[in-house]
Scaffold this motif. Structure first.
Motif, PDB file in Angstrom:
ATOM      1  N   SER A   1       1.025  -1.116  -0.013  1.00 24.50           N
ATOM      2  CA  SER A   1      -0.011   0.150   0.039  1.00 24.50           C
ATOM      3  C   SER A   1       0.785   1.188  -0.082  1.00 24.50           C
ATOM      4  O   SER A   1       0.233   2.214  -0.169  1.00 24.50           O
ATOM      5  CB  SER A   1      -1.058   0.000   1.139  1.00 24.50           C
ATOM      6  N   GLU A   2       2.035   1.003   0.145  1.00 21.38           N
ATOM      7  CA  GLU A   2       3.051   2.269   0.183  1.00 21.38           C
ATOM      8  C   GLU A   2       4.573   1.891  -0.021  1.00 21.38           C
ATOM      9  O   GLU A   2       4.835   0.459  -0.210  1.00 21.38           O
ATOM     10  CB  GLU A   2       3.050   2.804   1.500  1.00 21.38           C
ATOM     11  N   PRO A   3       5.393   2.676  -0.591  1.00 19.08           N
ATOM     12  CA  PRO A   3       6.631   2.092  -1.122  1.00 19.08           C
ATOM     13  C   PRO A   3       7.355   1.555   0.364  1.00 19.08           C
ATOM     14  O   PRO A   3       7.243   1.829   1.614  1.00 19.08           O
ATOM     15  CB  PRO A   3       7.374   3.520  -1.288  1.00 19.08           C
TER      16      PRO A   3
ATOM     17  N   PHE B   1      10.633   1.671   5.564  1.00 21.33           N
ATOM     18  CA  PHE B   1      11.565   2.548   5.993  1.00 21.33           C
ATOM     19  C   PHE B   1      11.894   2.887   7.345  1.00 21.33           C
ATOM     20  O   PHE B   1      12.936   3.313   7.812  1.00 21.33           O
ATOM     21  CB  PHE B   1      11.724   3.886   4.960  1.00 21.33           C
ATOM     22  N   THR B   2      10.923   2.580   8.145  1.00 23.18           N
ATOM     23  CA  THR B   2      10.710   2.536   9.672  1.00 23.18           C
ATOM     24  C   THR B   2      11.666   1.554  10.292  1.00 23.18           C
ATOM     25  O   THR B   2      11.810   1.252  11.639  1.00 23.18           O
ATOM     26  CB  THR B   2       9.579   2.890  10.277  1.00 23.18           C
ATOM     27  N   ASN B   3      11.826   0.462   9.327  1.00 23.41           N
ATOM     28  CA  ASN B   3      12.530  -0.616   9.948  1.00 23.41           C
ATOM     29  C   ASN B   3      11.159  -1.736  10.277  1.00 23.41           C
ATOM     30  O   ASN B   3      11.613  -2.978  10.860  1.00 23.41           O
ATOM     31  CB  ASN B   3      13.511  -0.746  10.792  1.00 23.41           C
ATOM     32  N   ALA B   4      10.096  -1.401  10.275  1.00 22.32           N
ATOM     33  CA  ALA B   4       9.226  -2.237  10.913  1.00 22.32           C
ATOM     34  C   ALA B   4       8.832  -3.143   9.819  1.00 22.32           C
ATOM     35  O   ALA B   4       8.835  -3.012   8.582  1.00 22.32           O
ATOM     36  CB  ALA B   4       7.694  -1.416  11.001  1.00 22.32           C
ATOM     37  N   GLU B   5       8.490  -4.473   9.918  1.00 22.37           N
ATOM     38  CA  GLU B   5       8.407  -5.556   9.237  1.00 22.37           C
ATOM     39  C   GLU B   5       6.948  -6.123   9.063  1.00 22.37           C
ATOM     40  O   GLU B   5       6.346  -6.193  10.095  1.00 22.37           O
ATOM     41  CB  GLU B   5       9.275  -6.753   9.534  1.00 22.37           C
TER      42      GLU B   5
END
Length: 113
Positions: free
Chosen positions: A25-27, A97-101
């Motif tokens: 839903s987002e990059p 990019f926040t490092n959340a998986e």
């Protein structure tokens, strides 16, 4: 809410091909696929990191190809020369990019001999 939408897979005969697609839903910083099968450890299938680096699991090297999909924020996994050992549940996995998986719900791939 970040979402991953998986499609493709299902069934193929040994030696056949299937495609899996995943749209975010987002990059994402990275997108790819892992798989899980009964009695086997979870393993990396393939992933694209930061639009540059591509990693493949040892067991699929040379048979599977991951690429950016035609849709925005998507990846396409082309699986060729399938064998019964490829039978598993395949999960799209992405890292923000926040490092959340983020994990998709998974799609079953069955390869018959």
């Amino acid at each position: 809410q970040v979402q991953l939408v998986e499609s493709g897979g299902s069934w193929a005969q040994a030696g056949g091909s299937l495609n899996l697609s995943c749209v975010a839903s987002e990059p994402m910083w990275s997108m790819g696929w892992y798989r899980e099968a009964p009695g086997r450890e979870r393993e990396l299938v393939a992933r694209i990191i930061n639009d540059r680096r591509i990693d493949y699991g040892d067991s699929v090297q040379g048979r599977f190809t991951i690429s950016k999909g035609a849709a925005r924020n998507s990846v396409l996994l082309r699986m060729n020369n399938l064998n019964p050992q490829d039978t598993a549940k395949y999960f799209c996995v992405a890292r923000l990019f926040t490092n959340a998986e983020i994990w998709g719900q998974g799609t079953l791939v069955t390869v018959s001999s």
